[in-house]
Design a protein around this motif. Structure first.
Motif, mmCIF file in Angstrom:
data_model
loop_
_atom_site.group_PDB
_atom_site.id
_atom_site.type_symbol
_atom_site.label_atom_id
_atom_site.label_comp_id
_atom_site.label_asym_id
_atom_site.label_seq_id
_atom_site.Cartn_x
_atom_site.Cartn_y
_atom_site.Cartn_z
ATOM 1 N N TRP A 296 -1.206 86.805 69.556
ATOM 2 C CA TRP A 296 0.217 86.485 69.732
ATOM 3 C C TRP A 296 0.978 86.359 68.418
ATOM 4 N N PRO A 297 0.415 85.718 67.350
ATOM 5 C CA PRO A 297 1.149 85.676 66.088
ATOM 6 C C PRO A 297 1.489 87.060 65.557
ATOM 7 N N LYS A 298 0.549 88.022 65.689
ATOM 8 C CA LYS A 298 0.811 89.382 65.234
ATOM 9 C C LYS A 298 1.945 90.014 66.041
ATOM 10 N N LEU A 299 1.937 89.759 67.358
ATOM 11 C CA LEU A 299 3.002 90.283 68.204
ATOM 12 C C LEU A 299 4.345 89.713 67.791
ATOM 13 N N MET A 300 4.374 88.429 67.462
ATOM 14 C CA MET A 300 5.611 87.779 67.070
ATOM 15 C C MET A 300 6.174 88.403 65.799
ATOM 16 N N GLU A 301 5.300 88.777 64.882
ATOM 17 C CA GLU A 301 5.755 89.398 63.650
ATOM 18 C C GLU A 301 6.263 90.812 63.898
ATOM 19 N N THR B 60 11.073 83.843 66.490
ATOM 20 C CA THR B 60 10.943 82.431 66.870
ATOM 21 C C THR B 60 11.029 82.204 68.370
ATOM 22 N N GLY B 61 11.765 83.045 69.082
ATOM 23 C CA GLY B 61 11.874 82.837 70.521
ATOM 24 C C GLY B 61 13.052 83.579 71.115
ATOM 25 N N PHE B 62 13.434 83.146 72.334
ATOM 26 C CA PHE B 62 14.494 83.811 73.075
ATOM 27 C C PHE B 62 15.637 82.842 73.361
ATOM 28 N N ILE B 63 16.819 83.429 73.565
ATOM 29 C CA ILE B 63 17.979 82.679 74.041
ATOM 30 C C ILE B 63 18.163 83.024 75.510
ATOM 31 N N LEU B 64 18.031 82.033 76.373
ATOM 32 C CA LEU B 64 18.221 82.245 77.807
ATOM 33 C C LEU B 64 19.698 82.061 78.138
ATOM 34 N N LEU B 65 20.408 83.156 78.314
ATOM 35 C CA LEU B 65 21.846 83.084 78.554
ATOM 36 C C LEU B 65 22.160 82.430 79.893
ATOM 37 N N GLY B 66 21.335 82.678 80.885
ATOM 38 C CA GLY B 66 21.515 82.038 82.191
ATOM 39 C C GLY B 66 22.913 82.249 82.745
ATOM 40 N N PHE B 67 23.605 81.121 83.005
ATOM 41 C CA PHE B 67 24.967 81.171 83.542
ATOM 42 C C PHE B 67 25.967 80.655 82.508
ATOM 43 N N SER B 68 25.680 80.888 81.219
ATOM 44 C CA SER B 68 26.548 80.390 80.146
ATOM 45 C C SER B 68 27.931 81.024 80.176
ATOM 46 N N ASP B 69 28.064 82.185 80.831
ATOM 47 C CA ASP B 69 29.389 82.808 80.965
ATOM 48 C C ASP B 69 30.225 82.115 82.035
#
Length: 317
Positions: free
Chosen positions: A2-7, A15-24
């Motif tokens: 997983w660390p290699k995949l992250m790079e 570092t990760g994802f932003i879950l937009l969800g229903f922010s609009d």
């Protein structure tokens, strides 16, 4: 691994994802938070009650309630893998989820969802044996066979989930980390990939046919045989009782498979992200709370067990 995949995702560190969800729709987020919290609480209470009753009451020590308690445990785990993170995202400005958290959420939610697909087909076979082979039911649905079928459902579900999770996170994202969803799910993650995902989409569709449509075909076959057997029953009371034992399961099957097929078994070019979020809300939040209600309100044995436990508590006081 997983660390290699992250790079590899961004050429440096991912570092990760932003879950937009229903922010609009910020005005919707507060309403969703309250509704979600209430639904999640009742989901925990309802499914925990079914699990407890299935273990406490000897009359519920049957294959049907063994599988039902498995289903309730699945729903508990499924909602818990998604809802707490969603509540955190709805309660503040931080919409992020770590890379590892996204991997775990996808693996758990997909594994539990696939397991439920197979388990519902197993439950249909149990109803077939009960209605069509009543004299041989205890021989056919031996406790060892029940445990084997339940274990196989869990194993197949999580093996498939492991495969899908690895394939998804091997795709290069080229720095894209804004996920237009409220959870880490296969369709929106595919949309983030910066390469052609035709092979992944074909593989996903093929697996969806196996995991979704084969169990549906088995369920339909079981209920065609059940319907024929019920129609041969001369007593109207007997027919109502037979339909009653199968009605709850059929309702749950219709709700679960209808939403799952929409989410996973349609071409990507027909997939609407907004509709996908609404459908996901249904099978992650609404369906797990409806299941215990359907089985308790429509099932005399469960209601009788609940009354027995409540009366015991009252008498002990």
């Amino acid at each position: 691994m997983w660390p290699k995949l992250m790079e590899q995702k961004n050429g440096s560190s991912f570092t990760g994802f932003i879950l937009l969800g229903f922010s609009d729709r910020p005005q919707l987020e507060l309403v969703l938070f309250v509704v979600l919290l209430v639904f999640y609480t009742f989901t925990l209470l309802g499914n925990s009650t079914i699990i407890a009753l299935s273990h406490v009451d000897p009359q519920l020590h049957t294959p049907m309630y063994f599988f039902l308690s498995n289903l309730s445990f699945l729903d508990l785990c499924y909602t818990t893998s998604i809802v707490p993170q969603f509540l955190v995202n709805l309660s503040g400005a931080d919409k992020s989820i770590s890379f590892g958290g996204c991997v775990v959420q996808l693996f758990m939610s997909l594994g539990l969802g696939c397991t439920e697909c197979i388990l519902l087909a197993v439950m249909a076979f149990d109803r077939y044996a009960a209605v069509c082979r009543p004299l041989h039911y205890t021989v056919i649905m031996h406790p060892r066979l029940c445990a084997l079928m339940a274990s196989a459902s869990w194993l197949v579900g999580f093996v498939n989930s492991l495969l899908q999770t690895v394939l998804i996170f091997l795709l290069p994202l080229c720095g894209r980390n804004k996920l237009d969803h409220f959870l880490c799910e296969v369709p929106p993650l595919l949309n983030l990939a910066c390469v052609d995902t035709t092979v992944n989409e074909s593989e996903l569709f093929f697996v969806s046919v196996i995991i979704l449509f084969i169990p549906v075909a088995l369920i339909i076959f079981s209920y065609v045989q059940i319907a024929r057997a019920i129609l041969r029953i001369k007593s109207a009371v007997g027919q109502r009782k037979a339909f009653g034992t199968c009605g709850s399961h059929l309702t749950v099957v219709s709700l679960f498979y209808g939403t799952a097929i929409y989410a996973y078994a349609q071409p990507r070019n027909n997939y609407s992200q907004d509709q996908g979020k609404v459908i996901a809300l249904f099978y992650t939040i609404v369906s797990p709370i409806i299941n215990p209600l359907i089985y308790t309100l429509r099932n005399k044995d469960v209601k009788a067990a609940m009354k027995k436990v409540l009366w015991k508590d009252c008498d002990s006081r």
